[in-house]
Design a protein around this motif. Structure first.
Motif, PDB file in Angstrom:
ATOM      1  N   MET A   1       0.842  -1.212   0.000  1.00 54.34           N
ATOM      2  CA  MET A   1       0.000   0.000   0.000  1.00 54.34           C
ATOM      3  C   MET A   1       0.865   1.245   0.000  1.00 54.34           C
ATOM      4  O   MET A   1       0.662   2.188  -0.737  1.00 54.34           O
ATOM      5  N   ASN A   2       1.906   1.222   0.854  1.00 59.28           N
ATOM      6  CA  ASN A   2       2.773   2.371   1.007  1.00 59.28           C
ATOM      7  C   ASN A   2       3.451   2.778  -0.300  1.00 59.28           C
ATOM      8  O   ASN A   2       3.819   3.926  -0.480  1.00 59.28           O
ATOM      9  N   ASP A   3       3.577   1.816  -1.241  1.00 58.85           N
ATOM     10  CA  ASP A   3       4.309   2.068  -2.472  1.00 58.85           C
ATOM     11  C   ASP A   3       3.650   3.096  -3.373  1.00 58.85           C
ATOM     12  O   ASP A   3       4.306   3.684  -4.220  1.00 58.85           O
ATOM     13  N   ILE A   4       2.357   3.306  -3.238  1.00 59.03           N
ATOM     14  CA  ILE A   4       1.706   4.259  -4.146  1.00 59.03           C
ATOM     15  C   ILE A   4       1.809   5.691  -3.661  1.00 59.03           C
ATOM     16  O   ILE A   4       1.505   6.620  -4.386  1.00 59.03           O
ATOM     17  N   LEU A  12       6.142   5.234  10.769  1.00 53.84           N
ATOM     18  CA  LEU A  12       6.118   4.150  11.749  1.00 53.84           C
ATOM     19  C   LEU A  12       5.112   3.110  11.257  1.00 53.84           C
ATOM     20  O   LEU A  12       4.151   3.450  10.553  1.00 53.84           O
ATOM     21  N   PRO A  13       5.296   1.822  11.610  1.00 55.60           N
ATOM     22  CA  PRO A  13       4.457   0.766  11.044  1.00 55.60           C
ATOM     23  C   PRO A  13       3.097   0.644  11.735  1.00 55.60           C
ATOM     24  O   PRO A  13       2.842  -0.319  12.453  1.00 55.60           O
ATOM     25  N   VAL A 352       5.268   2.597  19.563  1.00 60.07           N
ATOM     26  CA  VAL A 352       4.258   1.984  18.693  1.00 60.07           C
ATOM     27  C   VAL A 352       4.234   0.463  18.895  1.00 60.07           C
ATOM     28  O   VAL A 352       3.164  -0.150  19.025  1.00 60.07           O
ATOM     29  N   ALA A 353       5.432  -0.132  18.956  1.00 57.93           N
ATOM     30  CA  ALA A 353       5.537  -1.606  19.053  1.00 57.93           C
ATOM     31  C   ALA A 353       4.951  -2.135  20.356  1.00 57.93           C
ATOM     32  O   ALA A 353       4.547  -3.300  20.439  1.00 57.93           O
TER      33      ALA A 353
END
Ligand SMILES: *Cc1c(COP(=O)(O)O)cnc(C)c1O
Length: 401
Positions: A1-4, A12-13, A352-353
Motif C-alpha cells: 500500500m505504502n508504495d503508491i 512508523l508501522p 508503537v511496538a
C-alpha cells in the motif's frame, strides 16, 4: 500500500482507523495514547463531540462557496478569530488552508507594505536559525535550517537567517534600508521546542518599531493555547512592560482541530495592505473549516481552559525532570521538548511496538525533533490520569533504551 505514496515521510508501522479523546486505535484494534496530536493539530483530541457535530451539521448545509460571496459561518469564525487575537493588536484576517500558505501571505503583506511606503529595495525578511516556516520554495527560503534546503534551489530571494537569541546579530540584520519584516516563532517547534527569551522579544519589538520593520509571529505550532495563552507572544512584554503588539500573526495546524485551515492576521499598520486582486485561495474561508474552527476558538480561548493546559503541562514537565535519561526539559504548557543521549526514533518505534491488545498493553505516540530530541504535544483535552499513563509508558521506554 505504502508504495503508491511518494516516499516523502519516514513512517512508523501503524495504520489508524479511529480515535477517541486522547487515544487512537489502529486497524487491528490496538490502542495508542496520543502525545503528538498529529503535530499540534488535534488540539481537542479525537472524536470530540461538539467538533464532530459542528462539522457534520455544516457539511449538511453547504461545503463550499467561492470567494465571490460571503459565507455566514466563515464570517462568525473570522470575528471570533479577531476577538481572540486582539490582545496582540490583530484587526483583519485572510483565511487559507495551511501554515506555509499563511506564511506566504505574511511575506506578501510585508513586501507590499514596504514597497508602498519606501519604494523598491526594502524587501528583505529576516528569520532565525532553527526556524521552520513551511515547505514551499518561499517558506523554505524563510526556514532557517539548511537540511531542508538541499536539492531545491534556487530559492526566493530576500531572506536572511540570523542566530536565534543574539540581540547584537538582530540589531545588525534589521537594516532599515533593506529589511521589511522579521518573522519569528516565539517558541520554535520543529527544531525541538526552543523558547525565545523575554529580552530577545522585547529587543525585537523595539528595533522593529523604531525602524518600521514589521514584527511577524509564526504561531502555527506555538499558538492556539498550546503554551497556555491563546498566542504564545502574549507571554512577552515590550521594554516598557506592555504586552507585545504584532504587525502580523500566522496560524494553522490546530486552527480547525483537524480540518485544514490557516490564517494570516494583520494589525493596524498592515490590515489594509492587500487590496482586491492581490491575494486569494480557492478553499480559503472554507465553511466546514470555519465551523470546526469556531468550536476550537470557543473552547480554547477561555481562561479556565487555558489554565488547564498549563496545569497539564506542569504535570508532564515536572515528571520528565525526574528521569535520569532526560537531559533538558524545555517548553511550557503542552509544548514540551527534551534531549536524550540515544536516538529519538527508536523510542518512537518502541512506543508503537508496545501496543498489544491481547496483553492489554497500550502504545504511546510521540514526535521527534532532530536526532536526539523528543517532542510532546498532547491534545489539550487529555486527562491528568492519561498524562500519568503516558509518563509511565515513556519512562518504561526510556529505561529500556
Ligand atoms: C507546521 C509549521 C508550518 C507549516 O505548516 P503547513 O501547514 O505544514 O504548511 C509553518 N510554521 C510552523 C511554526 C510550523 O510548525
Amino acid at each position: 500500500m505504502n508504495d503508491i505514496f511518494m516516499n516523502t515521510y519516514k513512517r512508523l508501522p501503524v495504520t489508524f482507523a479511529r480515535g477517541e479523546g486522547a487515544w487512537l486505535f489502529d486497524i487491528k484494534g490496538k490502542k495508542y495514547l496520543d502525545f503528538g496530536s498529529g503535530i499540534a493539530v488535534n488540539v481537542l483530541g479525537h472524536n470530540y463531540p461538539p467538533l464532530v457535530r459542528a462539522v457534520t451539521e455544516q457539511a449538511a448545509k453547504y461545503l463550499h462557496v467561492c470567494n465571490y460571496y460571503m459565507s455566514d459561518i466563515s464570517e462568525i469564525f473570522a470575528e471570533k478569530l479577531i476577538e481572540a487575537t486582539s490582545p496582540a493588536g490583530m484587526k483583519k484576517v485572510f483565511l487559507g488552508n495551511s501554515g506555509a500558505e499563511a506564511n506566504e501571505g505574511a511575506c506578501k503583506i510585508a513586501r507590499k507594505y514596504s514597497l508602498l511606503k519606501y519604494g523598491q529595495g526594502r524587501h528583505t525578511i529576516v528569520t532565525l536559525n532553527g526556524s521552520f516556516h513551511g515547505r514551499t520554495i518561499t517558506t523554505l527560503a524563510a526556514t532557517g535550517q539548511e537540511k531542508f534546503h538541499k536539492d531545491f534551489g534556487p530559492f526566493t530571494d530576500g531572506f536572511v537567517h540570523i542566530q536565534s537569541g543574539d540581540i547584537g546579530a538582530l540589531e545588525k540584520a534589521l537594516d532599515e534600508k533593506k529589511v521589511c519584516g522579521l518573522l519569528i516563532e516565539a517558541v520554535q517547534g520543529e527544531s525541538g521546542i526552543v523558547m525565545q527569551s523575554q529580552e530577545y522579544i522585547a529587543a525585537a519589538a523595539k528595533l522593529c518599531e523604531d525602524r518600521d520593520i514589521l514584527l511577524m509571529f509564526d504561531e502555527i505550532q506555538c499558538g492556539l493555547g498550546r503554551t497556555g495563552t491563546f498566542l504564545a507572544l502574549e507571554q512577552y512584554k515590550d521594554k516598557s512592560g506592555n504586552p507585545i503588539k504584532a504587525d502580523i500573526v500566522t496560524l494553522a495546524k490546530g486552527l480547525a482541530g483537524g480540518i485544514p485551515a490557516g490564517a494570516v492576521l494583520a494589525g493596524e499598520k498592515t490590515c489594509d495592505v492587500l487590496q482586491t486582486g492581490d491575494h486569494g485561495s480557492t478553499f480559503g474561508a472554507n465553511p466546514v473549516a470555519a465551523a470546526a474552527g469556531l468550536v476550537v476558538l470557543k473552547t480554547v480561548n477561555d481562561p479556565e481552559f487555558l489554565a488547564s493546559v498549563i496545569h497539564k503541562g506542569d504535570i508532564l514537565i515536572n515528571a520528565l525532570k525526574e528521569h535520569h535519561k532526560v537531559n533538558e526539559v524545555r517548553g511550557k504548557g503542552l509544548m514540551i521538548g527534551f534531549d536524550i543521549d540515544s536516538d529519538a526514533w527508536p523510542i518512537l518505534e518502541a512506543g508503537v511496538a508496545r501496543a498489544d491488545n491481547t496483553k492489554n498493553m497500550n502504545g504511546l505516540l510521540m514526535l521527534s525533533a532532530g536526532q536526539k530530541t523528543l517532542r510532546l504535544l498532547p491534545p489539550y483535552t487529555i486527562l491528568d490520569s492519561e498524562i500519568d499513563t503516558g509518563i509511565n509508558i515513556l519512562f518504561e521506554l526510556l529505561d529500556a533504551s
